[in-house]
Design an enzyme around this catalytic site. Structure first.
Site, short mmCIF file in Angstrom:
data_model
loop_
_atom_site.label_atom_id
_atom_site.label_comp_id
_atom_site.label_asym_id
_atom_site.label_seq_id
_atom_site.Cartn_x
_atom_site.Cartn_y
_atom_site.Cartn_z
N SER A 19 32.50 -14.81 40.85
CA SER A 19 32.39 -14.02 42.07
C SER A 19 31.83 -12.63 41.79
O SER A 19 32.17 -11.98 40.81
CB SER A 19 33.75 -13.87 42.73
OG SER A 19 33.64 -12.94 43.78
N GLY A 33 26.98 -31.46 53.82
CA GLY A 33 27.55 -30.14 53.53
C GLY A 33 27.95 -29.45 54.81
O GLY A 33 28.15 -30.10 55.84
N HIS A 47 20.60 -19.44 42.11
CA HIS A 47 21.80 -19.64 42.90
C HIS A 47 21.50 -20.24 44.27
O HIS A 47 22.24 -21.05 44.80
CB HIS A 47 22.46 -18.27 43.05
CG HIS A 47 23.64 -18.25 43.93
ND1 HIS A 47 24.70 -19.09 43.73
CD2 HIS A 47 23.95 -17.50 45.00
CE1 HIS A 47 25.62 -18.85 44.66
NE2 HIS A 47 25.18 -17.92 45.44
N LEU A 59 27.20 -19.67 54.22
CA LEU A 59 28.18 -20.48 54.94
C LEU A 59 27.98 -20.28 56.44
O LEU A 59 28.05 -21.21 57.23
CB LEU A 59 29.60 -20.08 54.54
CG LEU A 59 29.93 -20.20 53.04
CD1 LEU A 59 31.40 -19.87 52.79
CD2 LEU A 59 29.63 -21.59 52.54
N ALA A 92 26.25 -27.68 56.88
CA ALA A 92 25.32 -27.90 57.99
C ALA A 92 25.36 -29.36 58.44
O ALA A 92 25.60 -29.64 59.62
CB ALA A 92 23.91 -27.50 57.57
N GLY A 93 25.14 -30.28 57.51
CA GLY A 93 25.06 -31.70 57.89
C GLY A 93 26.38 -32.25 58.38
O GLY A 93 26.42 -33.00 59.36
N GLU A 122 20.56 -24.74 54.20
CA GLU A 122 19.70 -24.21 53.13
C GLU A 122 18.37 -24.95 53.06
O GLU A 122 17.38 -24.42 52.55
CB GLU A 122 20.43 -24.29 51.78
CG GLU A 122 19.74 -23.54 50.65
CD GLU A 122 20.46 -23.63 49.30
OE1 GLU A 122 21.62 -24.10 49.28
OE2 GLU A 122 19.87 -23.24 48.29
N ARG A 157 22.12 -8.08 44.59
CA ARG A 157 21.96 -9.15 43.60
C ARG A 157 20.64 -9.13 42.87
O ARG A 157 20.59 -9.23 41.64
CB ARG A 157 22.10 -10.51 44.30
CG ARG A 157 23.50 -10.79 44.74
CD ARG A 157 23.57 -12.10 45.51
NE ARG A 157 24.97 -12.35 45.90
CZ ARG A 157 25.36 -13.40 46.59
NH1 ARG A 157 24.48 -14.30 46.99
NH2 ARG A 157 26.62 -13.57 46.89
N ARG A 212 18.92 -13.50 50.49
CA ARG A 212 20.09 -13.79 51.32
C ARG A 212 21.23 -12.85 50.95
O ARG A 212 21.49 -12.62 49.77
CB ARG A 212 20.54 -15.23 51.13
CG ARG A 212 21.74 -15.61 51.95
CD ARG A 212 22.11 -17.06 51.78
NE ARG A 212 22.54 -17.39 50.43
CZ ARG A 212 23.72 -17.07 49.91
NH1 ARG A 212 24.61 -16.40 50.63
NH2 ARG A 212 24.03 -17.41 48.67
#
Lengths: 640, 252, 246
Positions: A291, A49, A408, A448, A51-52, A432, A337, A442
C-alpha cells in the site's frame, strides 16, 4: 512499423449543455426496453471483476438473459479482489469541502488532461451511489465508533473521500458484486460459465453478436450468440510479464475484439506503482504491491555513493540521499505515483540502487519508529510489514524495506463513447478494459470507483438504448463459422510448432524488452529499438515455441501460449503509440519532453487528443479524438 | 446461412455442472434431523442428558465411601423414588428409558455423521498431518466406540450381574466390592481405561455441545473450555475413587 | 537447495491418479512454492512431458485460487499463508515434499492438483447475499452500524473461498466457509431480513453438495489462511437452530 492517419473520431453520445446535467439528459434520452422484451434479449458479459460482475448482476436484475464468462474457477476470483487501498466517492461525509465537482476536477487534473470531461463528471456523480449500494449489500467498510463510515485521504488528495475496508477494499467490493451475481444465477437470469476463455468476437452485419470461447477443462470450442457483448476483461499490464496483475490477466479478449474492428485507445498509458517488493531472481513470477500509505511514514533513500554494498545500518546519515525529500521539498515522500516511480528509476540508473541487481531503494521506518514508537508503527502498518517479511524473509522493523516500481494499471484500452460502446456497434467495454476515465494517469482509489460505476449504473442504462433499437436480426452463420475456424487454426498452429522454448520464456523476454524500452521512461531511440526487436521475437515465437499436450484437455501451456501471442501484437502497438505521442503526460514519460527540472512536459498544442488505433492488415490507422476542456483549465502539474 | 439465437439457454454444448444439486431447490419439511447440523444438535442434547446422568451416577457411587449400607440404601432409594405416588421402580425406569433413547440417538447421529464424512472424502490423503492436535478427531470416534463396548460390559457386570462373581441375587454393594476385588485387577484396569476415555470424550464433547448449540464464542470459550475440562476431571476422579479404593483394599 | 517432490498426477476426472516423484535442484530459498513448481514445469515442457496442472492467479494470497496439500497440510505448515505466499526458505535442503490436491467428494479433481470448487458458488447461490438490486439502496449513513459489529463482520468476510477448510477437515465439511458468509451477513443490520432463511438455505445446500458434518475438531481454522474463527460456526449453528424453530 508503419501507420497511417485516418479521419478524426468523436464521441457523439455525450449530451451538450451544462456538465452537471449531461448524465441526467442521457438517461432520459436513452430508449427503454419493454420489461417483457428484456428476457428475450441476451447479453454476454466477459469477465467477472468489479465491472463485469456488477454489470452481469445488474443486467440480470433488470430481466435480461445474461451469460457471464470468466477464466477463473469462480467469478469471485477476478483480480479486482487484490485492490487494497479504497474507493473514492464524493459523499462529503466529512464536510471537508468535497463535492462531485471537486472529485471531477481532481480526476481530470490527476489524469494530466487526457480524459474526457463528460465521462469524468459522470463518474464523480455516480460515485456516491456506489457507496450506498455497497453498504446495502453488506460490504463491511471501516466504521467509526459512532457507527458511521470512516474515510481517509488517499494518494495525496486534500479531502478525505476514500472509503475502505482495512487493506482489502477490492476484495470486499468484489464479494458484494459476486454475491449479487450469484443471486441472479440462482434466480435463473444469469448463466455462469467459469473456466471459459474468450478467444474471438463474432461480428455479424457490422454488429457484435457473440463470442467464441474455449472451455478450459474439456478444450471444447463453443459459440455463444447474443444481442450485445460486454467486455470487462481488465487491463493488459502483464505485457510486461512482471506486474502486480494476477498471472492470468491478459489482453486476448480486447485484442481479438480490436482485430475485429474495435479501436484501441492510448495503449501506451501505463501506470507504474512506486511501492512494490523488488524482484529477487530470474524465476520471479509476479510482483507484489504494498500500500502506498507506507509512504506516509517511511522515508525513501539510497546511498550517496554508487555501488555501495554496505548494510543499510552501516551507512551513516550524511552518506544517505533522501532523494524525494531533496528534489520535492514540499511533497517529499508523498509525491504522486508516476513521479516517485521515475525518481526511483533515476537513482537506480545512476548505480545507486540497492538489493539484488541494484534494482531497489530503501523505504526506511527507523525515524518513524523512533518518533511514534514501535507499537504505533505496528498498529498502522503491522499487516504490511508481515506481508513484506513473508515474501522477503527480512524484518522491516530492523532492516529498511526495499521497494521498486512495478507496472500496476493500464489507463489505455478499447475506445468507447459516452455510452461505453466501442467502435463496433453492440460491443460495450467497461472497467479497466476501456480507456475512458483516467486519462494518462489514474488517481489512487479511482479504479474501484470506475469499475463499479460502469457496471452498476452506467452500462445498464446505456446498453438499453442500444438494445431497444433492435432486434438486429439473425446472426450470419458464416461469420460464426469463420470466427470459429480462426480460433481453431490459431490453436492448431500453436500446437504444431513444437520448438524448444516455453511460452513463459518468450513472455519473460518480451516483458523485459517492454520494461527496458517502453517502461517508466521512453525515448524515440528505445521505442524504435523495441519496434525492431518485437517482430523478431514474435517470429521466433512462431518458429520455436513449445506447447505440450493437446487442445482437448485442461492445458495451461496452450492457454499461456495464446495469450503471449496476443501480447506480442499489443506490445508493438503500445510502442508505436508511445513513439507517436512524443510528449510526456501522466504515466507516459518521453525523455525528450521534460522541463528544466526533469518533470513531464505536456504538449497540449499537438497532443490534446485521444489516440484511437484501428486495426488494419496494412498497418494501424490512427484516429484522433480531440479533447476539449470547458470546465477545468489546462495547467502543468507541479509537486515541488 | 443464418443461425438463430437460442434464447435463455446455452447456444453450444456446455458441460453441465454434473447433476449438481441446483441451489434453492425446495427442501421437504422435517429435514432438520436429516441435516448434518440437526444431527449435531441431537448429539449435543443427548450428550447433555448423559453428562447429567453421569454426574448423579458418580455422586451415588461415592456413597460406597460411607459404607455398604449407605450405598445399598441409595440403590434402594433409586427404585422407590416418589413412592407411593408412582409404582416401584417407575422413576428409575423412566430415567433408564431416557438414557437408552439418548444413547441410541447419540450413536445414530455419530454413525450417520461418520458415514457422511467417509462419503465426503472417497480418496484419502497419502500424507495428512493434523494442525489441531488431532485430539478431537481421534478421541471422539475411537473413544465413543470404546465407551459403548464398556457400557455393555458394565451393565452385564454390575447391573445384571451376569459376569459378576456375586451374581444377580446380591446387594449392589456386594456386587461392587466383589467386582473390583484385587484378584480381578484386570476389571479395575478396564474400568480405569474406560473412565479415562469418558473423561477425554467429555473434555471435547462438553465444549463441542455448546458450540453446536451456538452458545460458544471466543470470549465464552475462556470459561467453557476450562469448564469442560473441570467437569471431565471431576467425573474421572469421582468414578475412580470407589473401584481403586476397593482394589487396593481401602474399602472392603 | 535440492528437493524431492512427490506429486499427485491425474490426467483427468476418469484417471485413477498416482503419486509421481520429481527431483528439483538449485532451488532458491527466496522462491515462492509456486515459482518452484513453475521452474519444474518449464523443464517438463521442454522435455516434452505434461507439466503439473495447478490453480493459481493473483499470487498475493487474496484470490483464493491456489491451494494444494503440502506434506499433509493444506497450504503447507506455515500458518496464515496461502500456497502462493509460501516461500522455499521454510523447507530444508534435501527435503521430501508430498503435494496433493484438496480431497473431498464435492471437490472432484479436474487434473493433477486442480479441483472443481463450484460447490462453493452454489452454497452462495442458496442465500449468501443481501437482496438489493442496483440503484435501490438508501443513503449509506441511514443505518449506523456498531464499529464492533462492522469489525467482526469484516473478519468473517475475509474468507477467500480457497477450500483449505474442507481439505483439512477430517469430515470434509464446508462448515467454516458457509459459516463465514452467514456470520458476515448476520452481524450487519443489512443482513437481518434474510438472516434465518439464508442460514437454513445455505446449510441445506452445503449438505446437498455432499460435504461432511462439522464435529468441531478445529482443523479448519488452524489451516485457514485468513484465520476465520470457529465462532462463525457457532453463529451459523445458532441461526440454523432459530430458523428451524420457526
Amino acid at each position: 512499423m508503419n501507420y497511417t492517419e485516418g479521419p478524426e473520431i468523436r464521441d457523439t453520445k455525450a449530451p451538450s449543455g451544462p456538465i452537471e446535467e449531461r448524465w441526467e439528459k442521457r438517461k432520459f434520452s436513452a430508449k427503454l426496453v419493454n420489461p417483457a422484451n428484456k428476457r428475450k434479449l441476451t447479453v454476454i458479459v466477459v469477465g467477472t471483476g468489479l465491472a463485469g460482475g456488477s454489470a452481469a448482476a445488474t443486467l440480470g436484475e433488470l430481466g435480461y438473459n445474461v451469460k457471464s464468462f470468466c477464466y477463473q474457477d469462480s467469478p469471485r476470483r477476478a483480480h479486482s479482489i487484490a485492490a487494497q487501498g479504497g474507493i473514492n466517492a464524493a459523499k462529503n461525509y466529512r464536510g471537508d469541502g468535497d463535492s462531485v465537482y471537486r472529485l471531477f476536477y481532481d480526476t481530470v487534473k490527476g489524469g494530466d488532461f487526457r480524459a474526457r470531461e463528460s465521462n469524468v463528471y459522470r463518474l464523480a456523480e455516480v460515485s456516491v451511489n456506489i457507496i450506498d449500494q455497497a453498504v446495502a449489500q453488506g460490504v463491511p467498510f471501516a466504521r467509526e465508533y459512532g457507527g458511521l463510515l470512516d474515510t481517509r485521504s488517499f494518494g495525496g488528495a486534500q479531502v478525505s473521500r476514500t472509503f475502505y475496508a482495512r487493506g482489502q477494499t477490492g476484495q470486499q467490493l468484489l464479494l458484494g458484486a459476486y454475491q449479487a451475481l450469484e443471486r441472479q444465477v440462482a434466480a435463473g437470469t444469469v448463466t455462469m460459465h467459469t473456466r471459459h476463455e474468450m478467444l474471438d468476437l463474432i461480428v455479424s452485419d457490422g454488429r457484435a453478436r457473440g463470442i467464441i470461447v474455449r472451455d478450459m477443462v474439456t478444450g471444447e470450442i463453443e459459440r455463444h450468440l447474443a444481442d450485445a457483448v460486454v467486455l470487462a476483461t481488465g487491463g493488459y499490464g502483464n505485457v510486461f510479464y512482471l506486474s502486480t496483475n494476477a498471472k492470468g490477466c491478459n489482453t486476448t479478449a480486447i485484442w481479438r475484439a480490436h482485430e475485429r474492428g474495435a479501436y484501441f485507445a492510448n495503449p501506451c498509458y501505463t501506470q507504474i506503482h512506486p511501492t512494490c517488493i523488488p524482484v529477487s531472481g530470474e524465476y520471479q513470477s509476479k510482483l507484489t504491491l504494498m500500500s502506498e500509505s507506507l509512504r506516509n511514514d517511511g522515508r525513501v533513500w539510497v546511498p550517496l555513493k554508487k555501488n555501495d554494498t554496505r548494510a543499510p545500518g552501516d551507512i551513516p546519515e550524511e552518506e544517505r540521499d533522501y532523494y524525494l525529500e531533496r528534489i520535492y521539498p514540499s511533497f517529499g515522500n508523498l509525491v504522486p505515483r508516476d513521479i516517485a516511480s521515475r525518481a526511483a528509476k533515476n537513482v537506480c540508473d545512476e548505480g545507486r540502487g540497492v538489493g539484488p541487481g541494484g534494482l531497489g531503494v530503501y523505504l526506511d521506518f527507523r525515524d518513524a519508529i523512533a518518533r511514534l514508537g514501535r507499537d504505533a508503527v505496528e498498529k498502522k502498518y503491522g499487516n504490511l510489514f508481515e506481508m513484506y517479511e513473508r515474501i522477503t524473509g527480512e524484518n522491516p522493523y530492523d532492516v529498511p524495506m526495499r521497494i521498486y516500481p512495478a507496472v500496476h494499471y493500464t489507463m489505455g484500452g478499447l475506445w468507447v463513447d459516452y455510452d461505453l460502446q466501442s467502435t463496433v456497434p453492440g460491443l460495450f467495454v467497461i472497467g479497466e478494459a476501456n480507456f475512458s476515465d483516467h486519462g494518462a494517469n489514474r488517481l489512487g482509489a479511482s479504479a474501484l470507483m470506475q469499475g463499479l460505476a460502469d457496471g452498476y449504473f452506467v452500462l445498464p442504462t446505456t446498453i438499453g438504448d442500444y438494445l431497444a433499437s433492435g432486434p438486429y436480426g439473425d446472426v450470419d452463420e458464416e461469420a460464426v463459422a469463420e470466427a470459429e475456424v480462426k480460433v481453431r487454426t490459431k490453436i492448431d498452429r500453436l500446437l504444431s510448432v513444437n520448438g524448444d522454448r516455453t511460452p513463459d520464456s518468450f513472455h519473460r523476454e518480451l516483458g523485459k524488452l517492454m520494461w527496458d524500452f517502453c517502461g517508466m521512461e521512453r525515448t524515440e531511440e528505445s521505442l524504435r529499438k523495441a519496434l525492431d526487436r518485437i517482430p523478431e521475437l514474435r517470429e521466433e515465437f512462431w518458429q520455436n515455441v513449445k506447447v505440450s499436450g493437446t487442445a482437448e484437455e485442461l492445458n495451461q501451456v496452450l492457454e499461456k501460449a495464446g495469450r503471449v501471442a496476443d501480447f506480442f501484437d499489443l506490445a508493438e502497438l503500445m510502442c508505436l503509440d508511445a513513439l507517436v505521442r512524443s510528449e510526456s503526460c501522466g504515466g507516459h514519460f518521453r525523455a525528450e519532453s521534460q522541463d528544466a527540472d526533469g518533470e513531464a512536459l505536456r504538449d497540449d498544442e499537438h497532443f490534446a487528443h485521444v489516440s484511437a488505433w484501428e486495426h488494419s492488415p496494412d498497418g494501424p490507422v490512427l484516429h484522433k479524438e480531440p479533447l476539449e476542456y470547458e470546465y477545468v483549465k489546462m495547467t502543468q502539474r507541479s509537486y515541488k | 446461412m443464418t443461425a438463430t439465437i437460442e434464447r435463455g439457454a446455452a447456444t453450444a454444448p456446455v458441460a453441465s455442472p454434473k447433476a449438481a444439486p441446483s441451489a434453492r431447490t425446495p427442501k421437504k419439511s422435517g429435514r432438520f434431523l436429516g441435516s448434518s447440523n440437526g444431527k449435531k444438535v441431537v448429539m449435543a442434547v443427548t450428550g447433555a442428558v448423559m453428562v447429567i446422568f453421569l454426574l448423579s451416577h458418580m455422586a451415588g457411587n461415592l456413597k460406597i465411601v460411607l459404607g455398604k449400607d449407605a450405598f445399598n440404601e441409595y440403590a434402594h432409594a433409586l427404585r422407590t423414588m416418589l413412592e407411593p405416588y408412582v409404582p416401584y421402580r417407575a422413576m428409575l425406569t423412566l430415567v433408564e428409558i431416557a438414557l437408552v433413547v439418548s444413547v441410541v440417538l447419540h450413536m445414530w447421529a455419530a454413525i450417520s455423521l461418520a458415514r457422511r464424512a467417509r462419503q465426503a472424502r472417497p480418496v484419502k490423503y497419502v500424507a495428512k498431518k493434523s494442525q489441531a492436535n488431532g485430539y478431537a478427531t481421534h478421541i471422539m470416534r475411537f473413544g465413543g466406540i470404546t465407551i459403548a463396548l464398556f457400557v455393555i460390559w458394565h451393565l452385564l457386570d454390575l447391573t445384571f450381574g451376569v459376569v459378576n462373581p456375586k451374581g444377580f441375587d446380591s446387594t449392589p454393594a456386594d456386587r461392587m466390592v466383589a467386582g473390583f476385588d484385587a484378584s480381578r485387577w484386570w476389571v479395575t484396569l478396564i474400568y480405569v481405561v474406560a473412565v479415562v476415555m469418558v473423561g477425554l470424550h467429555l473434555r471435547h464433547g462438553i465444549w463441542s455441545g455448546f458450540q453446536t448449540l451456538g452458545w460458544a464464542n471466543h470470549t465464552r470459550n475462556r470459561a467453557l473450555r476450562p469448564l469442560a475440562g473441570l467437569v471431565a476431571a471431576v467425573l474421572v476422579v469421582g468414578f475412580l475413587i470407589p473401584p481403586l479404593a476397593i482394589t487396593f483394599g481401602v474399602i472392603k | 537447495m535440492n528437493l524431492t517432490l512427490k506429486v499427485w498426477r491425474q490426467s483427468g476426472p476418469k484417471d485413477a491418479g498416482r503419486m509421481v516423484t520429481y527431483r528439483v535442484e538449485d532451488v532458491s530459498p527466496d522462491m515462492s512454492f509456486l515459482e518452484m513448481l513453475d521452474v519444474l514445469n518449464e523443464r517438463l515442457i521442454v522435455e516434452g512431458d505434461d507439466p503439473i496442472a495447478f490453480d493459481h492467479d493473483c499470487r498475493e494470497g487474496i484470490c483464493g485460487m491456489c491451494g494444494m496439500v503440502i506434506n499433509g497440510v493444506p497450504h503447507g505448515e506455515q500458518r496464515a499463508t496461502t500456497t502462493c505466499q509460501l516461500h522455499m526458505r521454510h523447507f530444508e535442503d534435501g527435503a521430501v515434499i508430498t503435494i496433493e490436491p484438496w480431497r473431498a467428494a464435492p471437490f472432484p479433481v479436474v487434473k493433477d492438483l486442480v479441483v472443481d470448487r463450484s460447490s462453493f458458488d452454489r452454497i452462495i447461490q442458496a442465500g449468501g447475499f443481501v437482496s438489493v438490486p442496483a440503484g435501490s439502496a438508501p443513503d449509506a449513513h441511514s443505518v449506523p452500524v456498531r464499529k464492533e459489529d462492522a469489525d467482526d463482520a469484516f473478519d468473517a468476510a475475509t474468507c477467500i473461498g480457497c477450500g483449505a477448510c474442507v481439505a483439512a477437515c477430517p469430515n470434509g465439511s464446508a462448515s467454516l466457509f458457509t459459516a463465514a458468509k452467514i456470520t458476515h451477513l448476520s452481524l450487519l443490520p443489512q443482513g437481518q431480513p434474510e438472516r434465518l432463511t439464508r442460514a437454513k438455505a445455505m446449510v441445506e445446500q452445503m449438505d446437498a453438495e455432499g460435504f461432511g458434518g462439522c464435529t468441531n475438531t478445529g482443523e479448519c481454522t488452524a489451516v485457514c489462511p485468513k484465520g476465520i474463527s470457529l465462532d462463525t460456526i457457532a453463529q451459523m449453528n445458532s441461526d440454523y437452530l432459530k430458523a428451524n424453530a420457526k
